[in-house]
Design a protein around this motif. Structure first.
Motif, PDB file in Angstrom:
ATOM      1  N   ILE A 145      28.491  37.744   6.132  1.00 35.89           N
ATOM      2  CA  ILE A 145      27.145  37.843   5.576  1.00 35.89           C
ATOM      3  C   ILE A 145      27.200  38.799   4.391  1.00 35.89           C
ATOM      4  CG2 ILE A 145      24.762  38.547   5.998  1.00 35.89           C
ATOM      5  CD1 ILE A 145      25.118  37.751   8.886  1.00 35.89           C
ATOM      6  N   TYR A 146      26.934  38.275   3.209  1.00 32.57           N
ATOM      7  CA  TYR A 146      27.049  39.067   1.988  1.00 32.57           C
ATOM      8  C   TYR A 146      25.739  39.803   1.716  1.00 32.57           C
ATOM      9  CZ  TYR A 146      31.453  36.698   1.251  1.00 32.57           C
ATOM     10  OH  TYR A 146      32.734  36.235   1.395  1.00 32.57           O
ATOM     11  N   THR A 147      25.859  41.094   1.468  1.00 34.03           N
ATOM     12  CA  THR A 147      24.692  41.954   1.325  1.00 34.03           C
ATOM     13  C   THR A 147      24.426  42.303  -0.133  1.00 34.03           C
ATOM     14  OG1 THR A 147      26.036  43.942   1.622  1.00 34.03           O
ATOM     15  CG2 THR A 147      25.064  42.968   3.590  1.00 34.03           C
ATOM     16  N   GLY A 148      23.177  42.653  -0.400  1.00 33.67           N
ATOM     17  CA  GLY A 148      22.769  43.135  -1.714  1.00 33.67           C
ATOM     18  C   GLY A 148      22.580  44.634  -1.674  1.00 33.67           C
ATOM     19  N   ASP A 149      21.448  45.101  -2.166  1.00 33.72           N
ATOM     20  CA  ASP A 149      21.221  46.556  -2.233  1.00 33.72           C
ATOM     21  C   ASP A 149      20.957  47.163  -0.863  1.00 33.72           C
ATOM     22  OD1 ASP A 149      21.589  46.643  -4.981  1.00 33.72           O
ATOM     23  OD2 ASP A 149      19.497  46.147  -5.377  1.00 33.72           O
ATOM     24  N   THR A 150      20.245  46.431  -0.005  1.00 37.60           N
ATOM     25  CA  THR A 150      19.993  46.907   1.356  1.00 37.60           C
ATOM     26  C   THR A 150      20.076  45.728   2.316  1.00 37.60           C
ATOM     27  OG1 THR A 150      17.592  46.581   1.222  1.00 37.60           O
ATOM     28  CG2 THR A 150      18.449  48.747   0.567  1.00 37.60           C
ATOM     29  N   ALA A 151      20.356  46.054   3.572  1.00 34.27           N
ATOM     30  CA  ALA A 151      20.377  45.023   4.613  1.00 34.27           C
ATOM     31  C   ALA A 151      20.052  45.688   5.941  1.00 34.27           C
ATOM     32  CB  ALA A 151      21.744  44.345   4.681  1.00 34.27           C
ATOM     33  N   SER A 152      19.074  45.142   6.656  1.00 34.36           N
ATOM     34  CA  SER A 152      18.708  45.648   7.966  1.00 34.36           C
ATOM     35  C   SER A 152      19.459  44.840   9.020  1.00 34.36           C
ATOM     36  CB  SER A 152      17.198  45.528   8.182  1.00 34.36           C
ATOM     37  OG  SER A 152      16.843  45.963   9.483  1.00 34.36           O
ATOM     38  N   LEU A 153      20.275  45.518   9.814  1.00 37.33           N
ATOM     39  CA  LEU A 153      21.087  44.847  10.823  1.00 37.33           C
ATOM     40  C   LEU A 153      20.330  44.703  12.140  1.00 37.33           C
ATOM     41  CD1 LEU A 153      24.550  46.543  10.184  1.00 37.33           C
ATOM     42  CD2 LEU A 153      23.340  44.796   8.857  1.00 37.33           C
ATOM     43  N   CYS A 154      19.537  45.694  12.462  1.00 34.86           N
ATOM     44  CA  CYS A 154      18.639  45.690  13.597  1.00 34.86           C
ATOM     45  C   CYS A 154      17.808  46.962  13.461  1.00 34.86           C
ATOM     46  CB  CYS A 154      19.389  45.618  14.937  1.00 34.86           C
ATOM     47  SG  CYS A 154      20.212  47.132  15.421  1.00 34.86           S
ATOM     48  N   PRO A 155      16.772  47.156  14.257  1.00 40.21           N
ATOM     49  CA  PRO A 155      15.962  48.361  14.100  1.00 40.21           C
ATOM     50  C   PRO A 155      16.801  49.633  14.173  1.00 40.21           C
ATOM     51  CG  PRO A 155      14.831  46.805  15.510  1.00 40.21           C
ATOM     52  CD  PRO A 155      16.204  46.241  15.276  1.00 40.21           C
ATOM     53  N   GLY A 156      16.731  50.442  13.115  1.00 41.20           N
ATOM     54  CA  GLY A 156      17.476  51.694  13.086  1.00 41.20           C
ATOM     55  C   GLY A 156      18.854  51.604  12.467  1.00 41.20           C
ATOM     56  N   LEU A 157      19.305  50.400  12.090  1.00 37.84           N
ATOM     57  CA  LEU A 157      20.615  50.225  11.455  1.00 37.84           C
ATOM     58  C   LEU A 157      20.425  49.546  10.104  1.00 37.84           C
ATOM     59  CD1 LEU A 157      21.537  50.597  14.498  1.00 37.84           C
ATOM     60  CD2 LEU A 157      23.463  49.125  13.916  1.00 37.84           C
ATOM     61  N   THR A 158      20.764  50.261   9.038  1.00 39.28           N
ATOM     62  CA  THR A 158      20.538  49.743   7.694  1.00 39.28           C
ATOM     63  C   THR A 158      21.743  50.016   6.803  1.00 39.28           C
ATOM     64  OG1 THR A 158      18.192  50.331   7.966  1.00 39.28           O
ATOM     65  CG2 THR A 158      18.914  49.691   5.756  1.00 39.28           C
ATOM     66  N   LEU A 159      22.080  49.030   5.982  1.00 43.00           N
ATOM     67  CA  LEU A 159      23.133  49.187   4.980  1.00 43.00           C
ATOM     68  C   LEU A 159      22.505  49.427   3.617  1.00 43.00           C
ATOM     69  CD1 LEU A 159      25.531  46.280   6.023  1.00 43.00           C
ATOM     70  CD2 LEU A 159      26.030  48.728   6.169  1.00 43.00           C
ATOM     71  N   TYR A 160      23.120  50.335   2.857  1.00 48.79           N
ATOM     72  CA  TYR A 160      22.656  50.658   1.514  1.00 48.79           C
ATOM     73  C   TYR A 160      23.836  50.611   0.544  1.00 48.79           C
ATOM     74  CZ  TYR A 160      18.511  52.606   3.835  1.00 48.79           C
ATOM     75  OH  TYR A 160      17.374  52.784   4.600  1.00 48.79           O
ATOM     76  N   SER A 161      23.636  50.018  -0.626  1.00 51.84           N
ATOM     77  CA  SER A 161      24.678  50.026  -1.649  1.00 51.84           C
ATOM     78  C   SER A 161      24.567  51.248  -2.550  1.00 51.84           C
ATOM     79  CB  SER A 161      24.595  48.766  -2.508  1.00 51.84           C
ATOM     80  OG  SER A 161      23.509  48.851  -3.422  1.00 51.84           O
ATOM     81  N   CYS A 162      23.340  51.729  -2.758  1.00 50.90           N
ATOM     82  CA  CYS A 162      23.072  52.853  -3.672  1.00 50.90           C
ATOM     83  C   CYS A 162      23.536  52.558  -5.096  1.00 50.90           C
ATOM     84  CB  CYS A 162      23.722  54.140  -3.167  1.00 50.90           C
ATOM     85  SG  CYS A 162      23.031  54.740  -1.608  1.00 50.90           S
ATOM     86  N   ASN A 163      23.651  51.286  -5.433  1.00 54.62           N
ATOM     87  CA  ASN A 163      24.137  50.925  -6.771  1.00 54.62           C
ATOM     88  C   ASN A 163      23.168  51.335  -7.876  1.00 54.62           C
ATOM     89  OD1 ASN A 163      26.596  49.862  -6.008  1.00 54.62           O
ATOM     90  ND2 ASN A 163      25.830  47.773  -5.794  1.00 54.62           N
ATOM     91  N   HIS A 164      21.928  51.551  -7.527  1.00 56.22           N
ATOM     92  CA  HIS A 164      20.944  51.919  -8.540  1.00 56.22           C
ATOM     93  C   HIS A 164      20.482  53.370  -8.406  1.00 56.22           C
ATOM     94  CE1 HIS A 164      20.856  47.739  -9.664  1.00 56.22           C
ATOM     95  NE2 HIS A 164      20.563  47.386  -8.423  1.00 56.22           N
ATOM     96  N   CYS A 165      21.180  54.137  -7.575  1.00 61.84           N
ATOM     97  CA  CYS A 165      20.837  55.549  -7.421  1.00 61.84           C
ATOM     98  C   CYS A 165      21.384  56.368  -8.593  1.00 61.84           C
ATOM     99  CB  CYS A 165      21.397  56.095  -6.111  1.00 61.84           C
ATOM    100  SG  CYS A 165      20.650  55.378  -4.623  1.00 61.84           S
TER     101      CYS A 165
END
Length: 258
Positions: free
Chosen positions: A116-136
């Motif tokens: 599963i290819y992600t972008g800037d953020t992805a919610s895996l389940c409540p309380g689990l989130t992926l962040y790229s921070c590419n725009h930080c």
């Protein structure tokens, strides 16, 4: 939450081998997670010896597209028949350490239906989130450390847009997982300011001098407990520890409960 190191550069357990790579097994209220898969199938061998059943993993995350974190991807897809694998949409770009040394993923795996290819953020389940921070916004520029990406037959400094970070919010604590912190551990610590940060700092090539001491003092300014490993470097860890109140090292086979 319990975190077990399946593979890392060092091992304090005579029955478990180490390699230049990283793989973490995480047990949370959301399920069983695998964060990175090391350089080879060694993570799976060590998991078996530790009594951890990778077939039961519910979710897998690949932090970035380098061989020492995703070299075991094929093995994981073989031993686990159900878990989705979350990775950046840029993970299969052609990554190099030099024009002669490819350090990316196995290209043939890119079409696997469980990725599963992600972008800037992805919610895996409540309380689990992926962040790229590419725009930080970055306050520090530590460079690309000689790493590059091949685009249109040209080698460009890697901007590490393929790197992502896993934030787990559980039991009123925020725990951040970072594979190598290529975008810069100083900025990552500032962006998230988690209660706990687990991962490599990518300092192993740095001298143990005043610059590294300054970095350590900066990190120590956050109310964060750090568990580092892999690309931080053991000598650099020992040096930084004298400047930091809550810095710990994780080796192959170790477990921590948070």
């Amino acid at each position: 939450m319990k975190v077990t190191v399946l593979v890392e550069n060092t091992s304090l357990n005579e029955g478990l081998r180490a390699e230049h790579g990283l793989s973490l097994y995480i047990e949370t209220g959301c399920g069983k997670l695998l964060f990175d898969m090391g350089q080879t199938s060694l993570f799976a061998d060590n998991a078996e010896k530790l009594g951890i059943h990778l077939a039961d993993v519910d979710i897998a995350v690949l932090s970035h597209g380098h061989y020492d974190h995703g070299g075991g991807l094929g093995k994981f897809l073989e031993v686990n028949q159900k878990a989705p694998v979350y990775l950046s949409r840029y993970a299969f770009e052609a990554h190099f350490h030099s024009p002669e040394k490819y350090i990316g993923l196995v290209p043939s795996l890119s079409e696997n239906q469980r990725l599963i290819y992600t972008g800037d953020t992805a919610s895996l389940c409540p309380g689990l989130t992926l962040y790229s921070c590419n725009h930080c916004r970055k306050a520090f520029e530590l460079g690309s450390f000689g790493l590059s990406v091949k685009q249109n037959n040209a080698f460009l400094p890697d901007d590490f847009r393929h790197e992502q970070y896993l934030l787990i919010e559980e039991d009123h604590r925020r725990v951040l997982f970072s594979g190598c912190s290529h975008k810069g551990i100083l900025d990552i610590a500032g962006w998230f300011q988690p209660d706990v940060l687990i991962g490599g700092f990518h300092f192993s090539k740095l001298q143990s001098d005043e610059t590294l001491a300054e970095y350590a003092r900066y990190l120590n300014g956050f109310p964060t407990v750090y568990y580092t490993c892999h690309c931080t470097g053991t000598a650099q860890f020992e040096f930084m520890k004298s400047y930091m109140d809550n810095l710990h090292y994780l080796s192959t086979g170790q477990s921590i409960t948070l």
